[in-house]
Design a protein around this motif. Structure first.
Motif, PDB file in Angstrom:
ATOM      1  N   PRO A  71       0.886  -1.154   0.581  1.00  0.00           N
ATOM      2  CA  PRO A  71       0.229   0.010   0.342  1.00  0.00           C
ATOM      3  C   PRO A  71       1.173   1.021   0.060  1.00  0.00           C
ATOM      4  CG  PRO A  71      -0.949  -2.033   1.346  1.00  0.00           C
ATOM      5  CD  PRO A  71       0.467  -1.859   0.908  1.00  0.00           C
ATOM      6  N   PHE A  72       1.401   0.637  -0.123  1.00  0.00           N
ATOM      7  CA  PHE A  72       2.747   2.915   0.652  1.00  0.00           C
ATOM      8  C   PHE A  72       3.384   2.844  -0.867  1.00  0.00           C
ATOM      9  CE2 PHE A  72       2.418   0.399   5.038  1.00  0.00           C
ATOM     10  CZ  PHE A  72       2.075   1.458   5.538  1.00  0.00           C
ATOM     11  N   ILE A  73       3.475   1.474  -1.236  1.00  0.00           N
ATOM     12  CA  ILE A  73       4.905   1.607  -2.657  1.00  0.00           C
ATOM     13  C   ILE A  73       3.673   2.173  -3.430  1.00  0.00           C
ATOM     14  CG2 ILE A  73       5.496   0.418  -4.330  1.00  0.00           C
ATOM     15  CD1 ILE A  73       6.689  -1.464  -1.879  1.00  0.00           C
ATOM     16  N   GLU A  74       2.048   1.605  -3.634  1.00  0.00           N
ATOM     17  CA  GLU A  74       1.371   2.571  -4.322  1.00  0.00           C
ATOM     18  C   GLU A  74       1.295   3.808  -4.256  1.00  0.00           C
ATOM     19  OE1 GLU A  74      -1.793  -0.586  -3.940  1.00  0.00           O
ATOM     20  OE2 GLU A  74      -0.925  -1.958  -5.118  1.00  0.00           O
ATOM     21  N   LYS A  75       0.637   4.300  -3.278  1.00  0.00           N
ATOM     22  CA  LYS A  75       0.647   5.098  -3.326  1.00  0.00           C
ATOM     23  C   LYS A  75       1.820   6.497  -3.212  1.00  0.00           C
ATOM     24  CE  LYS A  75      -1.261   8.582   1.305  1.00  0.00           C
ATOM     25  NZ  LYS A  75      -1.284   8.521   2.612  1.00  0.00           N
ATOM     26  N   SER A  76       2.421   5.725  -2.994  1.00  0.00           N
ATOM     27  CA  SER A  76       3.960   6.753  -3.197  1.00  0.00           C
ATOM     28  C   SER A  76       4.507   6.482  -4.696  1.00  0.00           C
ATOM     29  CB  SER A  76       5.553   6.179  -2.388  1.00  0.00           C
ATOM     30  OG  SER A  76       4.997   6.672  -1.280  1.00  0.00           O
ATOM     31  N   LYS A  77       3.943   5.662  -5.567  1.00  0.00           N
ATOM     32  CA  LYS A  77       3.556   5.902  -6.754  1.00  0.00           C
ATOM     33  C   LYS A  77       5.485   4.845  -7.319  1.00  0.00           C
ATOM     34  CE  LYS A  77       0.207   8.824  -8.079  1.00  0.00           C
ATOM     35  NZ  LYS A  77      -0.454   9.695  -8.917  1.00  0.00           N
ATOM     36  N   LEU A  78       5.786   4.287  -6.850  1.00  0.00           N
ATOM     37  CA  LEU A  78       7.339   3.930  -7.174  1.00  0.00           C
ATOM     38  C   LEU A  78       7.278   3.142  -8.211  1.00  0.00           C
ATOM     39  CD1 LEU A  78       9.005   4.020  -3.853  1.00  0.00           C
ATOM     40  CD2 LEU A  78       9.368   5.791  -5.131  1.00  0.00           C
ATOM     41  N   ASP A  79       8.387   2.768  -9.141  1.00  0.00           N
ATOM     42  CA  ASP A  79       8.067   1.898  -9.319  1.00  0.00           C
ATOM     43  C   ASP A  79       9.867   1.047  -9.155  1.00  0.00           C
ATOM     44  OD1 ASP A  79       8.664   0.610 -12.477  1.00  0.00           O
ATOM     45  OD2 ASP A  79       8.018   1.783 -13.923  1.00  0.00           O
ATOM     46  N   LEU A  80       9.570   0.086  -8.365  1.00  0.00           N
ATOM     47  CA  LEU A  80      10.867  -0.969  -8.375  1.00  0.00           C
ATOM     48  C   LEU A  80      11.713  -1.115  -9.730  1.00  0.00           C
ATOM     49  CD1 LEU A  80       8.899  -2.506  -5.201  1.00  0.00           C
ATOM     50  CD2 LEU A  80       9.908   0.058  -5.149  1.00  0.00           C
ATOM     51  N   GLU A  81      11.123  -2.053 -10.117  1.00  0.00           N
ATOM     52  CA  GLU A  81      12.046  -2.635 -11.490  1.00  0.00           C
ATOM     53  C   GLU A  81      12.791  -1.215 -12.118  1.00  0.00           C
ATOM     54  OE1 GLU A  81       9.243  -4.548 -14.203  1.00  0.00           O
ATOM     55  OE2 GLU A  81       8.270  -5.391 -13.122  1.00  0.00           O
ATOM     56  N   LYS A  82      12.451   0.502 -11.745  1.00  0.00           N
ATOM     57  CA  LYS A  82      13.273   1.121 -12.866  1.00  0.00           C
ATOM     58  C   LYS A  82      13.890   2.171 -11.662  1.00  0.00           C
ATOM     59  CE  LYS A  82      10.121   2.364 -16.958  1.00  0.00           C
ATOM     60  NZ  LYS A  82       9.168   3.795 -16.895  1.00  0.00           N
ATOM     61  N   THR A  83      14.082   1.593 -10.346  1.00  0.00           N
ATOM     62  CA  THR A  83      14.551   2.010  -8.874  1.00  0.00           C
ATOM     63  C   THR A  83      15.517   0.556  -8.871  1.00  0.00           C
ATOM     64  OG1 THR A  83      13.002   2.781  -8.231  1.00  0.00           O
ATOM     65  CG2 THR A  83      13.943   2.543  -6.929  1.00  0.00           C
ATOM     66  N   PHE A  84      15.454  -0.771  -8.669  1.00  0.00           N
ATOM     67  CA  PHE A  84      16.457  -1.386  -8.204  1.00  0.00           C
ATOM     68  C   PHE A  84      16.664  -2.588  -9.067  1.00  0.00           C
ATOM     69  CE2 PHE A  84      13.534   0.100  -4.174  1.00  0.00           C
ATOM     70  CZ  PHE A  84      14.256   0.401  -3.560  1.00  0.00           C
ATOM     71  N   PRO A  85      17.992  -3.003  -8.563  1.00  0.00           N
ATOM     72  CA  PRO A  85      18.758  -4.112  -9.439  1.00  0.00           C
ATOM     73  C   PRO A  85      17.299  -5.360  -9.311  1.00  0.00           C
ATOM     74  CG  PRO A  85      20.811  -3.424  -8.256  1.00  0.00           C
ATOM     75  CD  PRO A  85      19.146  -2.719  -8.667  1.00  0.00           C
ATOM     76  N   LYS A  86      16.829  -6.519  -9.954  1.00  0.00           N
ATOM     77  CA  LYS A  86      16.041  -7.779 -10.523  1.00  0.00           C
ATOM     78  C   LYS A  86      16.301  -8.136  -8.993  1.00  0.00           C
ATOM     79  CE  LYS A  86      14.012 -11.566 -12.544  1.00  0.00           C
ATOM     80  NZ  LYS A  86      14.183 -12.123 -11.452  1.00  0.00           N
ATOM     81  N   VAL A  87      17.697  -8.758  -8.596  1.00  0.00           N
ATOM     82  CA  VAL A  87      17.572  -9.368  -7.884  1.00  0.00           C
ATOM     83  C   VAL A  87      17.676  -9.500  -6.284  1.00  0.00           C
ATOM     84  CG1 VAL A  87      19.778 -11.167  -6.382  1.00  0.00           C
ATOM     85  CG2 VAL A  87      19.653 -10.361  -9.018  1.00  0.00           C
ATOM     86  N   LEU A  88      17.936  -7.965  -6.061  1.00  0.00           N
ATOM     87  CA  LEU A  88      17.394  -7.087  -4.755  1.00  0.00           C
ATOM     88  C   LEU A  88      16.302  -7.203  -4.661  1.00  0.00           C
ATOM     89  CD1 LEU A  88      20.390  -6.302  -5.619  1.00  0.00           C
ATOM     90  CD2 LEU A  88      20.077  -3.949  -4.477  1.00  0.00           C
TER      91      LEU A  88
END
Length: 443
Positions: free
Chosen positions: A120-137
């Protein structure tokens, strides 16, 4: 620097097994606080060295400057046992933001509710995790689709080598394949009676960092099949690794002789580490060893390279094992929105990640930070930045019972390397059954 070996993780496994039965939570449960209100949150972390503690506080100071309404009370040197007790107890004095060095336990953290679901926090902040962190992480901070943590700096493992010893032995480059590792290790080994003046490489599973999980990325492998069953007896990579390691042990003098020599080693985290003292000429280790070797004042030139890979996977050279620190939110926290602001800042703000990385000499954990011109590292550190970004670098698979399956596999390795287990395939099949039984019980 972090205590990342599975021997240390065994304590965490025991602690988290208790936590799993006592702690449940959801992100909505405590996320009713006003993130703009003046408040104080508690952040618990595991770093203890003066330089590390300072780096943490420097980052907290930056956060408080950017969020003047939030004051952060920091508690360091918190291991998973202390964290477990606090999360079970709850209360206003407990942590709001929590961090851990044991990525192998994320499966247990997420499935048990020990860490809050961050979706819920990630969605509310509209974070694009795939563009932020390497896949393994991203893989090692979630379990079965539930994300309860984010990465906070990375550990990348490679091969350290004594350049002076290489030159003396006529070796011009670090080994790139496992057969080359054996050849080079034998050339670098200088015997002294029934022991060694210098050992080319300490292969034993009791050796510092030479554990099953750190060896396995040199072979393409899968710990579990598509049905979640242990794959170690079916995937030939595991038999190949154990066969190779046992042959390396035998070629360097045998298990008993190596174990006797290992007993002369200094502390893994001190100046008398065997690589620092010249007792071993090559060392499998994390990125922190470079700074530690320099701090110890070694009297030789240190070289770094990726860990060698299986002979038939030579084109994948450059990959390695990845791990790191994870950070999340305590489910009992009544200030989860404010806690999320700190989590988001520490894990996704490029300046914060870069400064923290510079401060404790770990690998940055975001794609932007990995490429930042503000990184202030020894040029050799680029080896670890490259390993962290290599498309075939890997980490240990998650499991509902955390690192238990790794410890079971490691225990098998101890028995096989010393010759107590003669039939490798039968031993792997028995170990696989035990892993499956343990996971079924945990569910």
């Amino acid at each position: 620097m972090r205590t990342s070996r599975l021997t240390t993780t065994a304590v965490a496994v025991a602690a988290i097994s208790v936590l799993a039965t006592a702690c449940t939570g959801s992100s909505e449960a405590g996320a009713s606080d006003d993130p703009d209100a003046k408040t104080t949150i508690n952040f618990w972390h595991g770093w203890s060295a003066p330089a590390e503690v300072k780096a943490v506080q420097d980052n907290i100071d930056r956060f408080e400057k950017a969020h003047p309404n939030i004051t952060v009370k920091v508690s360091g040197n918190i291991n998973d046992d202390k964290l477990n007790q606090a999360l079970r107890a709850g209360g206003s004095d407990g942590p709001d933001v929590v961090s851990s060095f044991t990525t192998a336990n994320v499966g247990k953290f997420c499935s048990s509710g020990a860490f809050t679901d961050l979706k819920p926090f990630i969605e509310k902040s509209k974070l694009d995790l795939e563009k932020t962190f390497p896949k393994v992480l991203l893989d090692y901070t979630q379990f079965e689709g539930k994300r309860c943590a984010l990465p906070l700096l990375t550990d990348a493992y490679g091969l350290y080598y004594n350049k002076d010893a290489f030159e003396k032995a006529g070796i011009t480059a670090p080994p790139k394949t496992m057969s080359e590792l054996t050849e080079v290790a034998k050339k670098l080994t200088v015997e002294k009676g029934d022991t060694y003046q210098q050992l080319g490489f300490m292969p034993n599973f009791h050796g510092y960092e030479t554990v099953v999980s750190h060896y396995m990325p040199s072979w393409e492998h899968a710990y579990f099949d598509e049905n979640g069953k242990s794959n170690i007896a079916k995937d030939p990579a595991f038999a190949k690794m154990f066969t190779y390691q046992k042959k390396l042990v035998d070629s360097l003098g045998g298990y008993d002789r190596l174990e006797k020599y290992r007993g002369t080693f200094g502390d893994e985290w001190g100046a008398k580490h065997p690589f620092h003292t010249g007792q071993v000429a090559m060392q499998l280790d994390g990125e922190w060893r470079l700074g530690m070797a320099e701090d110890a004042g070694v009297d030789f030139e240190v070289g770094v390279a990726p860990m060698p890979v299986a002979d038939d996977e030579a084109d994948s050279y450059g990959k390695g094992y990845l791990s790191g620190t994870i950070v999340g939110i305590a489910p009992a926290s009544k200030k989860q929105n404010a806690a999320w602001e700190l989590v988001k800042f520490m894990t996704t703000d490029t300046e914060a990640v870069v400064n923290f990385s510079n401060g404790i000499r770990n690998v940055p954990s975001t794609l932007e930070a990995l490429k930042s011109p503000d990184l202030k590292f020894d040029p050799r550190f680029k080896t670890f930045l490259d390993i962290a970004q290599h498309p075939e670098s890997s980490t240990s698979d998650g499991a509902v019972n955390g690192a238990t399956y790794q410890l079971t596999l490691q225990d098998f390795g101890y028995q096989y390397e010393k010759g107590a287990v003669k039939d490798l395939q039968a031993g792997l099949e028995k170990t696989a059954r035990q892993i499956d039984t343990d996971i079924a019980k945990a569910k």
